[in-house]
Design a protein around this motif. Sequence first.
Motif, PDB file in Angstrom:
ATOM      1  N   LYS A  45       5.055  16.370   3.516  1.00 57.98           N
ATOM      2  CA  LYS A  45       5.622  17.029   2.337  1.00 57.98           C
ATOM      3  C   LYS A  45       6.918  16.327   1.942  1.00 57.98           C
ATOM      4  N   SER A  46       7.101  16.138   0.637  1.00 56.28           N
ATOM      5  CA  SER A  46       8.297  15.513   0.099  1.00 56.28           C
ATOM      6  C   SER A  46       8.738  16.290  -1.138  1.00 56.28           C
ATOM      7  N   TRP A  47       9.971  16.750  -1.131  1.00 56.30           N
ATOM      8  CA  TRP A  47      10.507  17.510  -2.257  1.00 56.30           C
ATOM      9  C   TRP A  47      11.084  16.582  -3.316  1.00 56.30           C
ATOM     10  N   ILE A  48      10.910  16.955  -4.570  1.00 56.67           N
ATOM     11  CA  ILE A  48      11.565  16.252  -5.668  1.00 56.67           C
ATOM     12  C   ILE A  48      12.985  16.810  -5.738  1.00 56.67           C
ATOM     13  N   THR A  49      13.962  15.958  -5.454  1.00 58.50           N
ATOM     14  CA  THR A  49      15.354  16.397  -5.428  1.00 58.50           C
ATOM     15  C   THR A  49      16.074  16.151  -6.752  1.00 58.50           C
ATOM     16  N   ILE A  50      15.653  15.134  -7.482  1.00 58.77           N
ATOM     17  CA  ILE A  50      16.160  14.868  -8.836  1.00 58.77           C
ATOM     18  C   ILE A  50      14.941  14.521  -9.685  1.00 58.77           C
ATOM     19  N   ALA A  51      14.678  15.356 -10.669  1.00 59.52           N
ATOM     20  CA  ALA A  51      13.512  15.145 -11.541  1.00 59.52           C
ATOM     21  C   ALA A  51      13.937  14.511 -12.858  1.00 59.52           C
ATOM     22  N   LYS A  92       0.835  -1.209   0.000  1.00 62.96           N
ATOM     23  CA  LYS A  92       0.000   0.000   0.000  1.00 62.96           C
ATOM     24  C   LYS A  92       0.869   1.259   0.000  1.00 62.96           C
ATOM     25  N   ILE A  93       1.904   1.271   0.812  1.00 67.40           N
ATOM     26  CA  ILE A  93       2.791   2.435   0.887  1.00 67.40           C
ATOM     27  C   ILE A  93       3.575   2.601  -0.411  1.00 67.40           C
ATOM     28  N   LEU A  94       4.146   1.524  -0.914  1.00 70.95           N
ATOM     29  CA  LEU A  94       4.964   1.623  -2.129  1.00 70.95           C
ATOM     30  C   LEU A  94       4.143   2.011  -3.352  1.00 70.95           C
ATOM     31  N   THR A  95       2.966   1.427  -3.518  1.00 67.82           N
ATOM     32  CA  THR A  95       2.146   1.750  -4.687  1.00 67.82           C
ATOM     33  C   THR A  95       1.547   3.153  -4.586  1.00 67.82           C
ATOM     34  N   TYR A  96       1.593   3.733  -3.396  1.00 69.68           N
ATOM     35  CA  TYR A  96       1.177   5.129  -3.214  1.00 69.68           C
ATOM     36  C   TYR A  96       2.202   6.076  -3.839  1.00 69.68           C
ATOM     37  N   HIS A  97       3.398   5.592  -4.101  1.00 70.17           N
ATOM     38  CA  HIS A  97       4.458   6.386  -4.721  1.00 70.17           C
ATOM     39  C   HIS A  97       4.474   6.265  -6.248  1.00 70.17           C
ATOM     40  N   VAL A 100       9.237   7.147 -15.775  1.00 68.21           N
ATOM     41  CA  VAL A 100      10.132   8.180 -15.262  1.00 68.21           C
ATOM     42  C   VAL A 100      10.181   8.083 -13.740  1.00 68.21           C
ATOM     43  N   ILE A 101      11.348   8.345 -13.195  1.00 71.69           N
ATOM     44  CA  ILE A 101      11.524   8.404 -11.742  1.00 71.69           C
ATOM     45  C   ILE A 101      11.801   9.849 -11.365  1.00 71.69           C
ATOM     46  N   HIS A 102      11.183  10.269 -10.262  1.00 72.22           N
ATOM     47  CA  HIS A 102      11.516  11.534  -9.622  1.00 72.22           C
ATOM     48  C   HIS A 102      11.981  11.150  -8.215  1.00 72.22           C
ATOM     49  N   VAL A 103      13.209  11.466  -7.872  1.00 73.04           N
ATOM     50  CA  VAL A 103      13.753  11.136  -6.555  1.00 73.04           C
ATOM     51  C   VAL A 103      13.157  12.110  -5.540  1.00 73.04           C
ATOM     52  N   VAL A 104      12.675  11.573  -4.408  1.00 76.51           N
ATOM     53  CA  VAL A 104      12.074  12.411  -3.359  1.00 76.51           C
ATOM     54  C   VAL A 104      12.784  12.207  -2.031  1.00 76.51           C
ATOM     55  N   ASN A 105      12.649  13.194  -1.141  1.00 72.43           N
ATOM     56  CA  ASN A 105      13.402  13.173   0.109  1.00 72.43           C
ATOM     57  C   ASN A 105      12.586  12.772   1.331  1.00 72.43           C
ATOM     58  N   ALA A 106      11.381  12.285   1.127  1.00 75.62           N
ATOM     59  CA  ALA A 106      10.558  11.784   2.234  1.00 75.62           C
ATOM     60  C   ALA A 106       9.636  10.691   1.725  1.00 75.62           C
ATOM     61  N   VAL A 107       9.291   9.770   2.594  1.00 82.13           N
ATOM     62  CA  VAL A 107       8.352   8.699   2.252  1.00 82.13           C
ATOM     63  C   VAL A 107       6.940   9.276   2.339  1.00 82.13           C
ATOM     64  N   LEU A 108       6.171   9.067   1.297  1.00 82.47           N
ATOM     65  CA  LEU A 108       4.790   9.536   1.243  1.00 82.47           C
ATOM     66  C   LEU A 108       3.872   8.510   1.903  1.00 82.47           C
ATOM     67  N   MET A 109       2.887   8.997   2.640  1.00 83.23           N
ATOM     68  CA  MET A 109       2.007   8.089   3.369  1.00 83.23           C
ATOM     69  C   MET A 109       0.543   8.262   2.971  1.00 83.23           C
ATOM     70  N   PRO A 110      -0.094   7.144   2.606  1.00 86.11           N
ATOM     71  CA  PRO A 110      -1.524   7.192   2.316  1.00 86.11           C
ATOM     72  C   PRO A 110      -2.319   7.259   3.623  1.00 86.11           C
ATOM     73  N   LYS A 111      -3.625   7.483   3.499  1.00 84.68           N
ATOM     74  CA  LYS A 111      -4.497   7.509   4.690  1.00 84.68           C
ATOM     75  C   LYS A 111      -4.395   6.210   5.440  1.00 84.68           C
ATOM     76  N   VAL A 171       2.490  16.571  -1.575  1.00 84.15           N
ATOM     77  CA  VAL A 171       1.823  16.529  -0.283  1.00 84.15           C
ATOM     78  C   VAL A 171       0.991  15.250  -0.269  1.00 84.15           C
ATOM     79  N   ASP A 172       1.194  14.438   0.788  1.00 85.29           N
ATOM     80  CA  ASP A 172       0.459  13.174   0.862  1.00 85.29           C
ATOM     81  C   ASP A 172      -0.864  13.353   1.612  1.00 85.29           C
TER      82      ASP A 172
END
Length: 182
Positions: free
Chosen positions: A157-163, A102-107, A171-182, A151-152
């Motif tokens: 909040k997670s910033w795209i550090t490498i787009a 659930k967490i991974l597919t949220y990304h 395409v991959i966008h590298v982010v600096n935080a793990v996004l969390m679903p409800k 914003v999850d």
Amino acid sequence: MKKIMIAAFALAAIAFAPNTYAQTKMVGGAAMYPTKNIVENAVNSKDHTTLVAAVKAAGLVETLESAGPFTVFAPTNEAFDKLPAGTVATLVKPENKATLTKILTYHVVAGKLSAADLMAKIKEGKGSTELKTVQGGALWVKQDGKKLYLVDEKGGKSWITIADVFQSNGVIHVVNAVLMPK
């Protein structure tokens, strides 16, 4: 004259060559080749060893090797390290596979969305755009100057550090935080 023809031929070859070299980016000390799929590239990034281990534990390798296309917001090892102590170790246990999935597919978002695509959607949405994840949840993409962030559903909040790390299947966008679903 011969040197001019050779130079002209070389310039023409570069101009009409596939964008493989121009689009190759370095992530985690490794070249990310647009001719390889998401998994083939991610396994080489020293910054994504936790993500790769999690993808394997969740059984998502085949999915992310498929044709896609996918847009993946890929958290770094440092992003996973921001989670409470023991979270990753707990999530990769077989009994927690559903939660990890659930967490991974949220990304992951269906389709291939470049940073320019995301910025256009933000402009269209007057400052924000909502993306539907393959998990079924929503992510919001916003812009601060020339930087993009997500914003999850929990307000994280997670910033795209490498787009725009282009892959053969997305395409991959590298982010600096793990996004969390409800």
